[in-house]
Design an enzyme around this catalytic site. Structure first.
Site, PDB file in Angstrom:
ATOM      1  CB  ALA A  13      -0.926  -0.002   1.214  1.00 55.37           C
ATOM      2  CG  ASP A  22      -2.731  -2.944   4.583  1.00 53.31           C
ATOM      3  OD1 ASP A  22      -3.353  -3.006   5.659  1.00 53.31           O
ATOM      4  OD2 ASP A  22      -1.946  -3.839   4.200  1.00 53.31           O
TER       5      ASP A  22
HETATM    6  C1  MEV Z   1      -3.809  -6.777   6.052  1.00 53.39           C
HETATM    7  O1  MEV Z   1      -2.894  -5.771   6.461  1.00 53.39           O
HETATM    8  C2  MEV Z   1      -4.929  -6.886   7.040  1.00 53.39           C
HETATM    9  C3  MEV Z   1      -6.020  -7.908   6.724  1.00 53.39           C
HETATM   10  O2  MEV Z   1      -7.097  -7.580   7.628  1.00 53.39           O
HETATM   11  C4  MEV Z   1      -6.494  -7.854   5.299  1.00 53.39           C
HETATM   12  C5  MEV Z   1      -7.286  -6.598   4.947  1.00 53.39           C
HETATM   13  O3  MEV Z   1      -7.734  -5.879   5.845  1.00 53.39           O
HETATM   14  O4  MEV Z   1      -7.458  -6.375   3.746  1.00 53.39           O
HETATM   15  C6  MEV Z   1      -5.584  -9.329   7.029  1.00 53.39           C
END
Ligand code: MEV
Length: 299
Positions: free
Chosen positions: A92, A135
């Protein structure tokens, strides 16, 4: 030059994919991008070069980002300050820094946050399938924020800056694969997973007060409880559990994995001195660093 920060998730990963709230924070390390008009459109990230039409994952992500920005003919070079695939929002941060640099290079007058986020989210969709957007939103906004999918982010006030120690407690893992694993568990044991998500959401709700007041003992306990839920979801690993236990033994107020799990980073809430936590991790051979999250204080 354009920058974007990386991220940690203090509470709420995985549940956030299904519309439950989460709390994330931007960290200083992230990505820096430089863009210039060029008919040979390309994106260079470290050793990787991609073109919008080369069919690679990076090329497809770049193409999706440019299409969302409605921009063509631009070259971008990015330097990344985070390990990719470790739950620190590397992808991101590259997306947001790239989108910012592209908009600068093409003379966009106002940095339009909605356009930026749409472009970063289009990029994230190529890599992660069905990302919640936490993100990309954190990379774009920084600070400490409460995020709900589809509703966006609410900046949170901090009574005191948060010192977070970060360790890389295992090789990178695929966010897509980890999110799919949780989706499978949710299909086979829906009420069990719903209970876990509800439990995580309660931790998120309880975190607002200690964040605002600086009562970080309580915040640390909430992080520990969140880690227990993540273990139940099956997304932690023995190495991550051990690194969390090391941190707590060395005086951290709480510790948990951050991001999708399956490997990658764990975070520990620390109060100075931070060296005992870092030394414990280094004794295990783990790469680690400290980051400070500051955010506007309560009025
Ligand atoms: C990724 O940083 C966090 C998750 O919750 C995936 C998302 O929120 O898209 C695992």
């Amino acid at each position: 030059m354009a920058r974007a920060c990386g991220k940690i998730i203090l509470l709420g990963e995985h549940a956030v994919v299904y519309g439950f709230p989460a709390i994330a924070a931007g960290i200083e390390r992230g990505a820096e991008a430089r863009a210039w008009p060029s008919t040979a459109s390309r994106l260079v990230v470290g050793d990787h070069t991609a073109r919008p039409d080369d069919g690679s994952e990076l090329g497809r992500a770049y193409r999706a980002l440019l299409e969302a920005l409605d921009v063509h003919d631009v070259a971008v070079e990015v330097s990344l300050e985070l390990p990719p695939g470790c739950g620190l929002g590397a992808s991101a941060s590259v997306a947001v820094a790239t989108a910012r640099a592209v908009l600068q290079a093409t003379g966009a007058s106002e940095p339009d946050q909605a356009r930026l986020l749409a472009a970063a989210q289009a990029w994230e969709g190529i890599f992660h399938g069905n990302p919640s957007g936490i993100d990309a939103t954190t990379a774009a906004l920084g600070g400490c924020l409460r995020f709900v999918r589809g509703r966006g982010a609410e900046p949170l006030c901090l009574g005191q800056a948060l010192a977070i120690a970060v360790a890389i407690a295992g090789p990178p893992a695929s966010t897509r694969a980890m999110v799919e694993a949780v989706a499978r568990l949710r299909k086979t044991r829906p009420s069990h997973v719903e209970d876990i998500f509800q439990g995580i959401a309660r931790l998120v709700d309880r975190a607002r007060e200690p964040l605002a007041s600086g009562a970080f003992d309580l915040l640390g306990q909430l992080m520990d409880q969140n880690q227990d839920f993540l273990v139940e979801l099956g997304v932690s690993t023995p190495a991550m559990d051990e690194a969390c236990a090391d941190a707590r033994k060395a005086g951290a107020l709480g510790a948990k994995l951050t991001g999708s799990g399956g490997g990658g980073a764990i975070i520990a809430l620390v109060e100075p001195p931070v060296e005992p936590v870092l030394s414990a991790w280094k004794a295990r051979g783990l790469a680690c660093f400290v980051t400070v999250v500051s955010a506007p204080s309560a009025p």
